[in-house]
Motif scaffolding. Structure first.
Motif, short mmCIF file in Angstrom:
data_model
loop_
_atom_site.label_atom_id
_atom_site.label_comp_id
_atom_site.label_asym_id
_atom_site.label_seq_id
_atom_site.Cartn_x
_atom_site.Cartn_y
_atom_site.Cartn_z
N ALA A 1 0.82 -1.22 0.00
CA ALA A 1 0.00 0.00 0.00
C ALA A 1 0.85 1.25 0.00
CB ALA A 1 -0.93 0.00 1.21
N THR A 2 2.12 1.14 0.35
CA THR A 2 2.98 2.33 0.29
C THR A 2 3.41 2.62 -1.14
OG1 THR A 2 4.97 1.00 0.71
CG2 THR A 2 3.83 1.91 2.62
N ALA A 3 3.48 1.57 -1.96
CA ALA A 3 3.83 1.75 -3.37
C ALA A 3 2.61 2.17 -4.19
CB ALA A 3 4.43 0.47 -3.94
N ASN A 4 1.43 1.76 -3.75
CA ASN A 4 0.19 2.13 -4.43
C ASN A 4 -0.78 2.64 -3.38
OD1 ASN A 4 -2.17 2.40 -5.89
ND2 ASN A 4 -2.25 0.28 -6.61
N THR A 5 -0.87 3.95 -3.25
CA THR A 5 -1.70 4.55 -2.21
C THR A 5 -3.20 4.42 -2.48
OG1 THR A 5 -1.51 6.71 -3.30
CG2 THR A 5 0.10 6.20 -1.58
N CYS B 1 -16.96 -1.61 -11.52
CA CYS B 1 -17.16 -1.15 -10.15
C CYS B 1 -16.08 -1.78 -9.24
CB CYS B 1 -18.54 -1.57 -9.63
SG CYS B 1 -19.93 -1.11 -10.70
N GLY B 2 -16.10 -1.37 -7.97
CA GLY B 2 -15.28 -2.06 -6.97
C GLY B 2 -13.97 -1.40 -6.63
N ASP B 3 -13.75 -0.17 -7.08
CA ASP B 3 -12.51 0.54 -6.77
C ASP B 3 -12.85 1.77 -5.92
OD1 ASP B 3 -10.17 1.95 -6.62
OD2 ASP B 3 -9.92 2.21 -8.78
N PRO B 4 -12.58 1.73 -4.62
CA PRO B 4 -12.92 2.89 -3.77
C PRO B 4 -12.22 4.17 -4.21
CG PRO B 4 -12.45 0.96 -2.41
CD PRO B 4 -12.09 0.59 -3.82
N SER B 5 -11.05 4.05 -4.87
CA SER B 5 -10.33 5.26 -5.30
C SER B 5 -10.90 5.85 -6.57
CB SER B 5 -8.84 4.93 -5.51
OG SER B 5 -8.64 4.18 -6.69
N GLY B 6 -11.67 5.06 -7.33
CA GLY B 6 -12.25 5.54 -8.58
C GLY B 6 -11.23 5.77 -9.68
N THR B 7 -10.02 5.24 -9.52
CA THR B 7 -8.97 5.47 -10.49
C THR B 7 -8.74 4.29 -11.43
OG1 THR B 7 -7.27 4.57 -9.02
CG2 THR B 7 -7.77 6.92 -8.81
N GLY B 8 -9.28 3.14 -11.08
CA GLY B 8 -8.98 1.93 -11.83
C GLY B 8 -7.74 1.23 -11.32
N LEU B 9 -7.06 1.83 -10.34
CA LEU B 9 -5.84 1.26 -9.77
C LEU B 9 -6.02 0.80 -8.33
CD1 LEU B 9 -3.30 3.96 -11.07
CD2 LEU B 9 -3.80 1.72 -12.08
N GLY B 10 -7.22 1.00 -7.80
CA GLY B 10 -7.45 0.69 -6.39
C GLY B 10 -7.87 -0.74 -6.15
N GLY B 11 -7.91 -1.10 -4.86
CA GLY B 11 -8.31 -2.44 -4.46
C GLY B 11 -7.83 -2.73 -3.05
N PRO B 12 -7.88 -3.99 -2.63
CA PRO B 12 -7.37 -4.36 -1.31
C PRO B 12 -5.85 -4.54 -1.35
CG PRO B 12 -8.24 -6.28 -2.41
CD PRO B 12 -8.47 -5.12 -3.35
N THR B 13 -5.26 -4.84 -0.22
CA THR B 13 -3.81 -5.03 -0.14
C THR B 13 -3.42 -6.48 -0.39
OG1 THR B 13 -4.02 -5.22 2.26
CG2 THR B 13 -3.39 -3.06 1.37
#
Length: 294
Positions: free
Chosen positions: A78-82, A154-166
């Motif tokens: 998560a530090t590499a992908n906030t 759907c399913g990305d809380p960041s709305g960027t297409g790069l989000g998700g769980p750790t």
């Protein structure tokens, strides 16, 4: 007539012969006993060796019957992908691998969208979505894209297409298609690779699935499938079709894919496993038609 000395000699000789005979018999008996004991020892060693090989002397019998991992979760930094959100990881053992689980997606666009998650073909995807749903991961998040393939993403809380769980997990049920023709066009009469109503995972890069999923609102056929199928819509398909018809705007990267009207998942829940379930899509699968819910 023999003299008395001769008789004494004969008697002494006879006595010596008897003593030698007794000694020989004693030696034979001792050897027989030793041979019998040796045979018993050899047999005992063979039996003990066989029992050891079969695990009879294992200190922990449960060790041999320990459940194997059903799914493996690869940690993501998560530090590499906030854009990642840490809500822990699902279990690796004892996960259901048969039947279905009901998923209900309630949005701000109308009646809930219901789907069946396929535990037989996609147990890890179903386990992941159930885990994330139990942590309210999807609640109050936006479906950030209407794809060119005819699906709501759907399913990305960041709305960027790069989000998700750790964590991430591997593909399970990617459809198979006939070999592509030289023109890379689907064969005539070929059923759609992703029929309308299909629910599938999507990740970037492919094979590193997390939380993002697609709901297809129209048939999509391709010679290069990349999305693992995880289930099918059972209700509210008309709501998905309505969302799919919304105008789109630039999402900030130059791609005109973001719904002009926010599509918000107010809640996403997953029910308990059901083993006696209706047929679910296979790797080439076609979701069964279902009535739309208002």
């Amino acid at each position: 007539m023999a003299s008395s000395r001769d008789r004494q000699r004969k008697l002494a000789r006879a006595k010596l012969d008897r003593q030698l005979a007794r000694r020989a018999a004693t030696v034979r008996r001792r050897r027989q006993i030793q041979a019998g004991v040796g045979a018993v020892l050899v047999l005992a060693v063979i039996v003990a060796g066989s029992a050891w090989a079969l695990g009879a002397f294992d200190s922990d019998p449960k060790q041999n019957t320990a459940a194997e991992d059903t799914c493996l979760w690869t940690p993501q930094d998560a530090t590499a992908n906030t854009n990642l959100k840490d809500v822990g990881r699902p279990e690796t053992k004892g996960l259901p691998t048969d039947g279905t689980r009901a998923m209900t997606v309630t949005t701000n666009q109308g009646a809930p969208i219901t789907a069946e998650l396929n535990l037989t073909n996609s147990p890890c995807a179903a386990a992941s979505i159930a885990h994330l749903a139990s942590r309210s991961f999807y609640d109050n998040t936006k479906c950030h894209e209407i794809t060119a393939d005819g699906a709501l993403r759907c399913g990305d809380p960041s709305g960027t297409g790069l989000g998700g769980p750790t964590y991430s997990f591997y593909d399970e049920d990617v459809p198979t298609v006939p070999s592509a023709s030289p023109s890379a066009s689907p064969a005539p009469g070929q059923p759609p690779t992703y029929p309308k109503g299909t629910v599938a995972m999507i990740s970037n890069p492919p094979g590193s699935n997390g939380s993002q999923f697609l709901i297809f609102f129209k048939d999509f056929t391709t010679t290069d499938p990349k999305y693992p199928v995880i289930g099918r819509v059972t209700g509210g398909l008309d709501v998905v079709e309505k969302i799919g018809a919304l105008p789109t705007v630039d999402n900030g990267t130059g791609a005109k894919v973001k719904p002009k009207t926010d599509v918000v998942i107010q809640s996403l829940t997953v029910g308990e496993p059901v083993t006696a379930a209706a047929p679910s899509p296979s790797a080439s699968g076609t979701p069964a038609s279902s009535p739309s819910a208002g």
